[in-house]
Design a protein around this motif. Structure first.
Motif, PDB file in Angstrom:
ATOM      1  N   GLY A  62       1.761 -14.845  -6.918  1.00 14.24           N
ATOM      2  CA  GLY A  62       1.858 -13.860  -5.844  1.00 14.24           C
ATOM      3  C   GLY A  62       0.637 -12.989  -5.693  1.00 14.24           C
ATOM      4  O   GLY A  62       0.726 -11.890  -5.134  1.00 14.24           O
ATOM      5  N   LEU A  63      -0.517 -13.453  -6.179  1.00 19.62           N
ATOM      6  CA  LEU A  63      -1.742 -12.658  -6.094  1.00 19.62           C
ATOM      7  C   LEU A  63      -2.062 -12.295  -4.649  1.00 19.62           C
ATOM      8  O   LEU A  63      -2.380 -11.141  -4.342  1.00 19.62           O
ATOM      9  N   ASP A  64      -1.986 -13.284  -3.761  1.00 19.29           N
ATOM     10  CA  ASP A  64      -2.153 -13.018  -2.322  1.00 19.29           C
ATOM     11  C   ASP A  64      -0.799 -12.523  -1.814  1.00 19.29           C
ATOM     12  O   ASP A  64       0.025 -13.281  -1.315  1.00 19.29           O
ATOM     13  N   ALA A  65      -0.581 -11.219  -1.918  1.00 18.53           N
ATOM     14  CA  ALA A  65       0.759 -10.644  -1.720  1.00 18.53           C
ATOM     15  C   ALA A  65       1.340 -10.939  -0.347  1.00 18.53           C
ATOM     16  O   ALA A  65       2.536 -11.231  -0.224  1.00 18.53           O
ATOM     17  N   ASP A  66       0.527 -10.893   0.712  1.00 23.85           N
ATOM     18  CA  ASP A  66       1.054 -11.130   2.053  1.00 23.85           C
ATOM     19  C   ASP A  66       0.900 -12.577   2.499  1.00 23.85           C
ATOM     20  O   ASP A  66       1.196 -12.915   3.656  1.00 23.85           O
ATOM     21  N   LEU A  71      -7.743 -12.603   0.194  1.00 31.73           N
ATOM     22  CA  LEU A  71      -7.558 -11.673  -0.914  1.00 31.73           C
ATOM     23  C   LEU A  71      -8.433 -10.449  -0.678  1.00 31.73           C
ATOM     24  O   LEU A  71      -9.632 -10.568  -0.422  1.00 31.73           O
ATOM     25  N   GLU A  75      -5.107  -6.023  -3.240  1.00 35.45           N
ATOM     26  CA  GLU A  75      -4.223  -7.041  -3.817  1.00 35.45           C
ATOM     27  C   GLU A  75      -4.639  -7.382  -5.238  1.00 35.45           C
ATOM     28  O   GLU A  75      -3.788  -7.555  -6.123  1.00 35.45           O
ATOM     29  N   ALA A  78      -3.603  -4.500  -7.561  1.00 44.18           N
ATOM     30  CA  ALA A  78      -2.159  -4.480  -7.796  1.00 44.18           C
ATOM     31  C   ALA A  78      -1.721  -5.571  -8.769  1.00 44.18           C
ATOM     32  O   ALA A  78      -0.702  -5.417  -9.458  1.00 44.18           O
ATOM     33  N   ALA A  79      -2.490  -6.656  -8.832  1.00 40.68           N
ATOM     34  CA  ALA A  79      -2.108  -7.782  -9.687  1.00 40.68           C
ATOM     35  C   ALA A  79      -2.681  -7.694 -11.092  1.00 40.68           C
ATOM     36  O   ALA A  79      -2.323  -8.513 -11.951  1.00 40.68           O
TER      37      ALA A  79
END
Length: 283
Positions: A62-66, A71, A75, A78-79
């Motif tokens: 889920g690194l690329d959250a959206d 990236l 993001e 947050a990771a």
């Protein structure tokens, strides 16, 4: 049928094969590699781990959250806790026989050459490298440091970690793979903390062979063999190399083939040597 009449057909066949395998060729020369630098000084030990975004996505899907294929720095920031947790669970380190788990990285910086966003097409590019530095302070100089990389099942059995150990004025290069995942480095400092201190595990002079840990000061021949083997593996898993040789065989006579392959090998070796020795610095 003459040789001249065969070559156009052979060339056409090669071009057809290249067209079919273009996606594989685009990835063939982009090795699945990460980097590690272990620095041992009298005040402690620093382990700097560097990965491209493709490897980070394998650690944290889920690194690329959206999920927009882009990236951004927010993001990545947050990771960082999730990436650190993955590394902590996957990497073992001991200083003088005492387990020293990874803490939080000192500073995780956005890749300076990446701009303000990293597109999905550049997740595997050299400009997307992100470093995670971990530091352990020691009351006395470390006598030995052991590191084991245990993430190859998650990152892939073909993943390779190119590593360097810096100790004083000496630098030792080595490679971590799924088949050689660990290394024990002995500093030989006279004032290093004895293995029996601080709850360390007692070790005999033959401890490296006894517990199966890879260790020892590798000489020039060992390093040459290491990188020769790595180069052979790189050639065998690179579709671009295989197709290059296949095209040469189909469209060249043997004398031309020998000249071309020899010139290519010599030129490639020279560029690698001057880069490794620091005579030329490539961005």
């Amino acid at each position: 049928m003459t040789t001249a009449s065969v070559r156009p057909s052979a060339a056409a066949a090669c071009l057809g094969l290249l067209a079919v395998l273009v996606p594989a060729i685009a990835r063939g020369h982009n090795p699945d590699t990460s980097y590690a630098r272990l620095t041992i000084d009298r005040a402690g030990v620093t382990l700097r781990l560097t990965y491209d975004v493709t490897s980070l996505v394998r650690m944290v899907p889920g690194l690329d959250a959206d999920a927009d294929g882009r990236l951004v720095p927010e993001e990545l920031a947050a990771a960082v806790p999730a990436i650190t947790a993955f590394l902590r669970d996957s990497i073992d380190c001991e200083i003088d026989g005492v387990p020293t788990p990874l803490g939080m990285p000192e500073t995780v910086a956005w890749p300076p050459e990446a701009g303000t966003v990293i597109m999905a097409a550049d997740f595997h590019a050299p400009t997307s490298l992100v470093s995670f530095p971990f530091r352990w302070s020691t009351p006395q100089p470390a006598g030995d440091v052991w590191v084991r990389m245990g993430f190859f099942e998650a990152l892939g059995l073909r993943h390779t970690v190119l590593a360097a150990i810096e100790h004083g004025d000496a630098t030792q290069e080595l490679v971590f793979t799924a088949f050689e995942p660990d290394y024990l480095y002995e500093t030989s400092w006279p004032d290093a903390v004895p293995p029996a201190a601080a709850g360390a595990k007692p070790r005999s002079p033959g401890h490296a062979a006894a517990d199966g840990r890879r260790s020892g000061d590798e000489g020039v021949l060992s390093r040459l063999w290491l990188f020769f083997r790595l180069g052979v593996e790189h050639i065998l898993i690179g579709y671009d190399h295989i197709l290059f040789l296949l095209a040469l065989i189909l469209v060249s006579d043997w004398r031309s083939l020998v000249r071309i392959v020899t010139a290519f090998t010599v030129a490639h070796s020279i560029t690698l040597a001057v880069a490794t020795l620091g005579w030329v610095e490539i961005p």
